[in-house]
Write an enzyme that holds these catalytic residues in place. Structure first.
Site, mmCIF file in Angstrom:
data_model
loop_
_atom_site.group_PDB
_atom_site.id
_atom_site.type_symbol
_atom_site.label_atom_id
_atom_site.label_comp_id
_atom_site.label_asym_id
_atom_site.label_seq_id
_atom_site.Cartn_x
_atom_site.Cartn_y
_atom_site.Cartn_z
ATOM 1 C CG ASN A 118 -1.814 1.197 1.318
ATOM 2 O OD1 ASN A 118 -1.884 2.012 0.400
ATOM 3 N ND2 ASN A 118 -2.509 1.321 2.425
ATOM 4 C CD GLU A 119 1.472 4.679 -4.744
ATOM 5 O OE1 GLU A 119 2.613 4.418 -5.165
ATOM 6 O OE2 GLU A 119 0.676 5.405 -5.349
ATOM 7 C CG ASP A 120 -2.195 7.349 0.212
ATOM 8 O OD1 ASP A 120 -1.331 8.155 0.597
ATOM 9 O OD2 ASP A 120 -3.406 7.636 0.147
ATOM 10 C CG LEU A 121 0.029 2.363 6.090
ATOM 11 C CD1 LEU A 121 -1.416 2.258 6.539
ATOM 12 C CD2 LEU A 121 0.763 1.061 6.356
#
Length: 315
Positions: A193-196
């Site tokens: 998940n690159e937007d955690l």
């Protein structure tokens, strides 16, 4: 059924970012809400909420509280239901229904008013780092692959930098390109998940904390570190505010909590800082460019520096 209200702030920011296609999508939203409420047996149950590209409506199905999410589809958002289905509610919000082609999801309802943004930064980093590692799993079929993105950046970043007036110091640009060439072909085969970040982890009942709004990519887990550095950034660099008063201490805490390779995490943090620096210069979205620029101007030179990571994790 009561006609859903589209929050004016949500509509304005989407049109500013997406133009006329965004305006047309907004005009379709009331019809989509009616269609999926009928299809899935839903009753509206509160006022709408929103992020940058998603509208969330509290609903009930029978006696069960849920949310109906309608998302503007782009390369970053289209795989959200794929990721949620793969996680099966373990560490993430549970997906009950979806129509991926329309960007419509029915999700369990979490405590929208309580996120990791509300807890002390030391604890927030520990929880988020653990979730970053836990949710890095063998990937289902995804639209995005860091191997491809890195290859594209290696070829395109220098031209973009030149066209934008060379806003990034050349040594940082060259270092980021070198990382893309060296690291990209060997990325791990994991869904990351690159937007955690802290506002995307909400309090739950099945588990204390659950991730929402994933933007999945096949990548190294280390690619997901930078949002945990630039979000709640004011709590680094201020002596006495927390035990993680410097960027290096914050980074060491994230790496320790997630069990990551520190050098690899620094490398991908550098790449993402440079990519976002160029994006922010090019972007005309109100306030977003200023926030990102301030963060990456600090993070990029730090990430390109000597590979020294403090061994102490403060819990």
């Amino acid at each position: 059924m009561r006609e859903p209200t589209i929050p004016p702030a949500f509509a304005a920011q989407l049109v500013a970012a997406e133009g006329e296609p965004g305006r047309r999508w907004l005009a379709r939203l009331p019809g989509l809400v009616r269609r999926y409420c009928l299809r899935w047996g839903l009753e509206p149950d509160g006022d709408p909420m929103h992020g940058y590209v998603g509208l969330v409506l509290p609903v009930r199905r029978g006696g069960e509280a849920a949310v109906l999410k309608l998302t503007w589809l782009d390369t970053e958002t289209r795989d959200e239901p794929v990721a949620l289905a793969a996680w099966r509610g373990e560490g993430a919000v549970r997906l009950w229904e979806s129509d991926p082609g329309e960007g419509v999801l029915l999700l369990e309802r979490l405590a929208s008013g309580r996120s990791l943004a509300d807890v002390p930064i030391e604890r927030a980093v520990a929880v988020a780092g653990g979730l970053l590692r836990r949710l890095s799993v063998p990937p289902p079929p995804l639209s995005r692959d860091l191997r491809d993105d890195a290859a594209g950046w290696a070829e395109e970043l220098t031209a973009s930098w030149d066209a934008l007036g060379r806003p990034v110091p050349r040594r940082l640009l060259d270092a980021a390109v070198a990382v893309c060439r060296e690291r990209g072909p060997h990325r791990a085969n994991l869904m990351v998940n690159e937007d955690l970040h802290y506002e995307n982890v909400l309090a739950g009942t099945r588990e204390d904390w659950l991730v929402i709004d994933p933007k999945p990519i096949v990548a190294d887990p280390e690619f997901g570190v930078i949002p945990l550095l630039w979000n709640r950034r004011a709590e680094s660099g201020l002596s006495g505010l927390s035990e993680l008063s410097t960027l290096s201490e914050r980074f060491a805490a994230v790496v320790g909590a997630a069990g990551l390779d520190a050098d690899l995490a620094r490398d991908w943090t550098l790449v993402r800082a440079v990519v976002n620096w160029l994006w922010a210069v090019e972007s005309d979205v109100d306030n977003v460019d200023d926030f990102v620029l301030a963060a990456v101007r600090e993070i990029a030179p730090w990430a390109a520096g000597p590979r020294r990571v403090a061994g102490r994790v403060p819990w």
